[in-house]
Write a protein that holds these residues in place. Structure first.
Motif, short mmCIF file in Angstrom:
data_model
loop_
_atom_site.label_atom_id
_atom_site.label_comp_id
_atom_site.label_asym_id
_atom_site.label_seq_id
_atom_site.Cartn_x
_atom_site.Cartn_y
_atom_site.Cartn_z
N SER A 39 -26.82 -18.12 -32.95
CA SER A 39 -27.22 -18.08 -34.35
C SER A 39 -28.72 -17.87 -34.51
N ARG A 40 -29.48 -18.20 -33.44
CA ARG A 40 -30.94 -18.04 -33.49
C ARG A 40 -31.43 -16.87 -32.63
N ASN A 41 -30.47 -15.99 -32.25
CA ASN A 41 -30.80 -14.77 -31.48
C ASN A 41 -31.52 -15.07 -30.16
N ILE A 42 -31.09 -16.14 -29.49
CA ILE A 42 -31.59 -16.43 -28.14
C ILE A 42 -30.65 -15.76 -27.16
N TYR A 43 -31.16 -14.80 -26.40
CA TYR A 43 -30.32 -13.97 -25.54
C TYR A 43 -29.96 -14.68 -24.23
N PRO A 44 -28.90 -14.21 -23.55
CA PRO A 44 -28.44 -14.86 -22.31
C PRO A 44 -29.53 -15.00 -21.26
N GLU A 45 -30.41 -13.97 -21.12
CA GLU A 45 -31.44 -14.07 -20.09
C GLU A 45 -32.42 -15.21 -20.39
N GLU A 46 -32.65 -15.51 -21.69
CA GLU A 46 -33.52 -16.63 -22.05
C GLU A 46 -32.86 -17.96 -21.68
N ILE A 47 -31.53 -18.00 -21.82
CA ILE A 47 -30.81 -19.21 -21.43
C ILE A 47 -30.94 -19.43 -19.93
N VAL A 48 -30.88 -18.32 -19.16
CA VAL A 48 -31.05 -18.44 -17.70
C VAL A 48 -32.44 -18.98 -17.38
N ARG A 49 -33.45 -18.51 -18.09
CA ARG A 49 -34.82 -19.02 -17.86
C ARG A 49 -34.90 -20.52 -18.16
N ILE A 50 -34.27 -20.94 -19.27
CA ILE A 50 -34.25 -22.37 -19.61
C ILE A 50 -33.57 -23.16 -18.50
N HIS A 51 -32.46 -22.59 -17.99
CA HIS A 51 -31.72 -23.26 -16.92
C HIS A 51 -32.58 -23.37 -15.65
N LEU A 70 -30.56 -17.13 -9.27
CA LEU A 70 -30.69 -17.11 -10.73
C LEU A 70 -31.65 -16.01 -11.18
N GLU A 71 -32.70 -15.77 -10.39
CA GLU A 71 -33.60 -14.67 -10.71
C GLU A 71 -32.86 -13.33 -10.66
N PHE A 72 -31.98 -13.20 -9.68
CA PHE A 72 -31.15 -12.01 -9.57
C PHE A 72 -30.26 -11.86 -10.80
N LEU A 73 -29.65 -12.99 -11.21
CA LEU A 73 -28.80 -12.99 -12.40
C LEU A 73 -29.61 -12.65 -13.65
N LEU A 74 -30.84 -13.20 -13.71
CA LEU A 74 -31.70 -12.95 -14.86
C LEU A 74 -31.99 -11.46 -15.03
N GLU A 75 -32.36 -10.78 -13.96
CA GLU A 75 -32.64 -9.35 -14.03
C GLU A 75 -31.39 -8.56 -14.42
N SER A 76 -30.26 -9.00 -13.90
CA SER A 76 -29.00 -8.33 -14.23
C SER A 76 -28.68 -8.45 -15.72
N LEU A 77 -28.93 -9.65 -16.26
CA LEU A 77 -28.64 -9.87 -17.67
C LEU A 77 -29.58 -9.09 -18.58
N ILE A 78 -30.84 -8.96 -18.17
CA ILE A 78 -31.78 -8.17 -18.96
C ILE A 78 -31.32 -6.72 -19.03
N ALA A 79 -30.96 -6.17 -17.86
CA ALA A 79 -30.47 -4.80 -17.82
C ALA A 79 -29.18 -4.66 -18.62
N TYR A 80 -28.31 -5.68 -18.51
CA TYR A 80 -27.04 -5.65 -19.25
C TYR A 80 -27.30 -5.61 -20.75
N ARG A 81 -28.24 -6.44 -21.24
CA ARG A 81 -28.50 -6.48 -22.68
C ARG A 81 -29.03 -5.15 -23.18
N VAL A 82 -29.95 -4.55 -22.43
CA VAL A 82 -30.50 -3.25 -22.84
C VAL A 82 -29.39 -2.20 -22.92
N ALA A 83 -28.54 -2.18 -21.86
CA ALA A 83 -27.44 -1.21 -21.83
C ALA A 83 -26.44 -1.48 -22.94
#
Length: 336
Positions: A39-51, A70-83
């Protein structure tokens, strides 16, 4: 920034409670937290950073390999969101394009609509099935004051919206011609000038134009590179191909079109079509003209409109049938 820090602290506390107690109820709280993130537009990669920050705070460098994962997952999620954003943008553009094409297709039907006239002693049927939303085929009937029937059938070499616009131009050009110029050769000659001046050099139009005179039962016709039609002679049950030659519309400014005429007898049948009829496919082979003739003859006992519809249905119901182009068929039967 303050809100993100507060989110991090709340997440860290919830994660710690879950890891220390293994209580599944905390998973439900995690789901609710995720909903608030959405609801506050916090993207999955930001959640990974918080984690990751929560893990570092709780356990330091003990989980170094886990942190790398987790860093690997973070980069994957960033690319996923852009795509994903690009994909959603493309979907929206495609939806808007389909909507616009549908509007254009509906307008085309309205602009190119033509009524099948009632001519004494002549039964007429017509069907046109587009391969896609926009139809690159066109047919039109014109009834002159002296009772003569003009019939045009055309095919744009090129499809989509440009083809539809070209057909609209052809239709309104025909409507503007003086009746004295409505001979088959005159129509094609005048339309050739219109197309040559107004249509792109890579787009051409084929057309067959005929005139039927009920009083004399004479059919006059000319062709601009169009698919040859047929005359069915009831007397000996034979099909004769209309042998009319002519250059497609729009190639040369000054083009002459030869006009022919033939006498129509009671029971005879004029068949006009586009190459979409003779270029249908069944599996990996074309349905040839002989097969088309056989099917047309098979249903010749039907009224003309049912006749053209049944011919199309016959092919459409075949296994592995494929339209490769717009399908347009006109049949005119002399009944008396």
């Amino acid at each position: 920034m303050h809100k993100i820090k507060a989110d991090g602290q709340a997440y860290k506390k919830l994660l710690q409670q879950y890891l220390e107690s293994n209580n599944k109820s905390y998973l439900d709280e995690a789901k609710q937290m995720s909903i608030s993130f959405v609801s506050r537009n916090i993207y999955p990669e930001e959640i990974v950073r918080i984690h990751m920050k929560a893990i570092d705070s709780l356990y330091g460098e003990v989980f170094n390999e886990y942190r790398q994962s987790l860093e690997f997952l973070l980069e994957s999620l960033i690319a996923y969101r852009v795509a994903h954003e690009e994909y959603e943008k493309l979907k929206l553009e495609q939806f808007e394009l389909r909507s616009e094409i549908q509007v254009a297709a509906n307008m085309q039907k309205t602009l190119l609509a033509t009524e099948i006239p009632k001519i004494e002693g002549l039964d007429i049927g017509a069907i046109s099935v587009p391969l896609h939303q926009m139809n690159g085929d066109y047919y039109h009937f014109i009834t002159a004051e002296d009772g003569a029937l003009g019939v045009a059938i055309a095919d744009v070499i090129g499809k989509g919206v440009p083809a539809a616009l070209s057909m609209s131009m052809i239709k309104y050009a025909m409507d503007s011609f003086y009746e004295e110029a409505m001979t088959p050769s005159g129509i094609l000659r005048n339309l050739n000038r219109v197309v040559e001046r107004n249509v792109a050099s890579n787009m051409f139009i084929t057309m067959f134009y005929g005139q039927y005179f009920p009083n004399s039962s004479v059919f006059r016709f000319a062709s601009a590179g169009h698919e040859p039609g047929f005359l069915f002679r009831a007397k000996d049950k034979s099909f004769i191909e209309f042998d009319a030659k002519g250059l497609v519309l729009g190639v040369l400014k000054h083009t002459h079109y030869t006009q022919y005429e033939i006498k129509i007898e009671t029971g005879d049948m004029i068949v006009l079509l586009t190459d979409g009829v003779t270029e249908c496919r069944r599996g990996d082979r074309f349905i040839n003209r002989e097969e088309v003739i056989e099917v047309i003859e098979k249903y010749a006992h039907l009224p003309a409109q049912k006749h053209v519809e049944r011919v199309y249905m016959h092919f459409n119901q075949l296994d592995d049938f494929q339209l490769k182009d717009d399908f347009t068929l006109i049949i005119m039967k002399k009944t008396v």
